[in-house]
Design a protein around this motif. Structure first.
Motif, short mmCIF file in Angstrom:
data_model
loop_
_atom_site.label_atom_id
_atom_site.label_comp_id
_atom_site.label_asym_id
_atom_site.label_seq_id
_atom_site.Cartn_x
_atom_site.Cartn_y
_atom_site.Cartn_z
N UNK A 195 0.83 -1.19 0.00
CA UNK A 195 0.00 0.00 0.00
C UNK A 195 0.87 1.26 0.00
N UNK A 196 1.95 1.24 0.84
CA UNK A 196 2.87 2.38 0.86
C UNK A 196 3.62 2.51 -0.47
N UNK A 197 3.99 1.40 -1.06
CA UNK A 197 4.67 1.44 -2.36
C UNK A 197 3.74 2.00 -3.43
N UNK A 198 2.47 1.64 -3.38
CA UNK A 198 1.50 2.15 -4.34
C UNK A 198 1.34 3.66 -4.19
N UNK A 199 1.31 4.15 -2.94
CA UNK A 199 1.15 5.59 -2.70
C UNK A 199 2.39 6.37 -3.16
N UNK A 200 3.57 5.82 -2.96
CA UNK A 200 4.81 6.55 -3.29
C UNK A 200 5.23 6.38 -4.75
N UNK A 201 5.18 5.12 -5.25
CA UNK A 201 5.76 4.84 -6.56
C UNK A 201 4.75 4.45 -7.62
N UNK A 202 3.51 4.35 -7.29
CA UNK A 202 2.50 4.12 -8.32
C UNK A 202 1.92 2.71 -8.32
N UNK A 203 1.03 2.52 -9.27
CA UNK A 203 0.26 1.29 -9.37
C UNK A 203 1.14 0.07 -9.64
N UNK A 204 2.13 0.19 -10.51
CA UNK A 204 2.97 -0.96 -10.86
C UNK A 204 3.73 -1.49 -9.64
N UNK A 205 4.31 -0.60 -8.85
CA UNK A 205 5.06 -1.03 -7.67
C UNK A 205 4.12 -1.65 -6.63
N UNK A 206 2.94 -1.08 -6.45
CA UNK A 206 1.98 -1.62 -5.49
C UNK A 206 1.49 -3.00 -5.91
N UNK A 207 1.21 -3.18 -7.19
CA UNK A 207 0.75 -4.47 -7.68
C UNK A 207 1.82 -5.53 -7.54
N UNK A 208 3.04 -5.17 -7.83
CA UNK A 208 4.15 -6.11 -7.66
C UNK A 208 4.31 -6.49 -6.19
N UNK A 209 4.15 -5.54 -5.30
CA UNK A 209 4.23 -5.83 -3.86
C UNK A 209 3.13 -6.77 -3.41
N UNK A 210 1.90 -6.58 -3.92
CA UNK A 210 0.80 -7.48 -3.57
C UNK A 210 1.11 -8.89 -4.07
N UNK A 211 1.67 -9.01 -5.26
CA UNK A 211 2.02 -10.32 -5.80
C UNK A 211 3.01 -11.05 -4.90
N UNK A 212 4.03 -10.36 -4.44
CA UNK A 212 5.01 -10.97 -3.54
C UNK A 212 4.40 -11.24 -2.17
N UNK A 213 3.50 -10.42 -1.75
CA UNK A 213 2.90 -10.58 -0.42
C UNK A 213 2.01 -11.81 -0.33
#
Length: 162
Positions: free
Chosen positions: A25-43
């Motif tokens: 969620x923090x990655x999505x807020x700071x770096x955008x949708x692509x970074x947030x989606x990638x973080x969710x995939x790893x999570x």
């Protein structure tokens, strides 16, 4: 090393997934949708590994690997096996080098059979005899080479290349 335990690993995997989702969620807020989606995939990986049973497999592989490495390091029997393996590899390589350097027995030349005659190896090729006769003499070959070079030199001179 402790054994695989379902009761402790489920909360651990859920906790890792929740921490990953918060970070996503923090990655999505700071770096955008692509970074947030990638973080969710790893999570989602820890819980998915647990639910499919692959986490137990990964745990067994890690535990067996660690056991093998500690057994390898502290066992003189294993080290003697490793040494014998190394000796066998060296001997194999040396035998290949020695095989390449060994003198080979000269092969006996068989007399040439007339074309078309059947032998144990089969009929002689019909093109073998004409090929030998078609070779030009050395004098003709040198003359042809020099005439070719003369032609090339003439072409180069016409184009102004020296």
């Amino acid at each position: 090393m402790p054994d695989f335990n379902d009761l402790t690993l489920l909360p651990f995997c859920v906790g890792l997934t929740l921490l990953g989702l918060i970070g996503s969620w923090f990655a999505w807020r700071r770096r955008g949708l692509a970074a947030g989606t990638r973080g969710v995939a790893w999570s989602l990986l820890p819980v998915s590994l647990y639910l499919t049973g692959l986490l137990e497999l990964v745990w067994d592989v890690v535990r067996s690997s660690v056991s093998w490495v500690t057994h390898l390091i502290f066992s003189p029997t294993v080290w003697s096996g490793v040494a014998l393996f190394g000796v066998s590899v060296v001997l194999y390589v040396v035998s290949g080098v020695a095989r390449g350097r060994s003198p080979k027995a000269p092969k006996e030349k068989k007399p040439a059979s007339p074309a078309g005659e059947l032998t144990a190896t089969g009929p002689a090729p019909a093109s073998a005899a004409p090929a030998k006769a078609a070779k030009p003499s050395k004098g003709k070959a040198k003359q042809q080479e020099s005439s070719e070079f003369d032609e090339i030199e003439d072409i180069l001179k016409r184009h102004g290349i020296n």
